[in-house]
Design an enzyme around this catalytic site. Structure first.
Site, PDB file in Angstrom:
ATOM      1  N   HIS A  58      61.446  53.864  64.269  1.00  0.00           N
ATOM      2  CA  HIS A  58      61.061  52.457  64.152  1.00  0.00           C
ATOM      3  C   HIS A  58      61.410  51.947  62.752  1.00  0.00           C
ATOM      4  O   HIS A  58      61.524  52.722  61.801  1.00  0.00           O
ATOM      5  CB  HIS A  58      59.561  52.297  64.384  1.00  0.00           C
ATOM      6  N   GLU A  60      59.645  50.461  60.524  1.00  0.00           N
ATOM      7  CA  GLU A  60      58.674  50.823  59.495  1.00  0.00           C
ATOM      8  C   GLU A  60      58.868  52.272  59.036  1.00  0.00           C
ATOM      9  O   GLU A  60      58.788  52.568  57.839  1.00  0.00           O
ATOM     10  CB  GLU A  60      57.235  50.671  60.017  1.00  0.00           C
ATOM     11  N   CYS A  88      53.081  49.391  65.483  1.00  0.00           N
ATOM     12  CA  CYS A  88      52.442  50.150  66.556  1.00  0.00           C
ATOM     13  C   CYS A  88      51.494  51.176  65.924  1.00  0.00           C
ATOM     14  O   CYS A  88      51.435  51.304  64.692  1.00  0.00           O
ATOM     15  CB  CYS A  88      53.504  50.860  67.409  1.00  0.00           C
ATOM     16  N   CYS A  91      53.325  53.817  63.667  1.00  0.00           N
ATOM     17  CA  CYS A  91      53.728  53.265  62.375  1.00  0.00           C
ATOM     18  C   CYS A  91      52.511  52.980  61.501  1.00  0.00           C
ATOM     19  O   CYS A  91      52.545  53.228  60.297  1.00  0.00           O
ATOM     20  CB  CYS A  91      54.575  52.021  62.571  1.00  0.00           C
TER      21      CYS A  91
END
Length: 149
Positions: A58, A60, A88, A91
């Protein structure tokens, strides 16, 4: 929040949107992130889950890894993460472990956002600012999903 901070938040969120657009161009879910330390961008990233065949890639996570490498340590205590969509739970956990002191996000994630699933995942001293350039952040996601569905 003062006017200067609002302008800074919008400026850096626009940098995160640039990353989100790069993700969309690569057929990745268009989420972008930048990490700022002392008014300087120290990392930029976007989703790479398709490119790397890695569900953990992701924006992040990529930004945290890059920022930690840049600073030479795993803790990002004096940093702000700007991300176009609410993190999410995975993260948010990484953000917490990295001890990022401030998180700024654009659009909420109604289905998988950490605030619904794990609202205490961030570091206890972290502050959060939500809704920065929210409409633009939401729009890039909606446009992406209209094309792929």
């Amino acid at each position: 929040m003062n006017e200067d901070q609002i302008k800074k938040d919008e400026f850096y969120m626009r940098k995160a949107l640039v990353e989100a657009r790069l993700a969309a161009e690569a057929n990745e879910i268009p989420i972008g992130a930048v990490i700022v330390c002392n008014d300087r961008i120290i990392s930029r990233a976007h989703n790479l889950t398709e490119t790397l065949h890695d569900v953990t890639a992701h924006a992040e996570m990529q930004a945290i890894t890059s920022a930690a490498d840049m600073l030479g340590g795993k803790y990002l205590c004096d940093c702000t993460l700007y991300v176009t969509v609410e993190p999410c739970t995975m993260c948010a956990g990484a953000i917490g472990w990295a001890q990022i002191s401030r998180v700024v996000y654009g659009a909420p994630d109604e289905k998988r956002g950490y605030t619904k699933i794990a609202p205490k995942a961030l570091h206890p001293k972290a502050t959060v600012t939500a809704g920065v350039i929210e409409d633009e952040c939401r729009e890039i996601m909606q446009n992406f999903f209209m094309k792929v569905r």
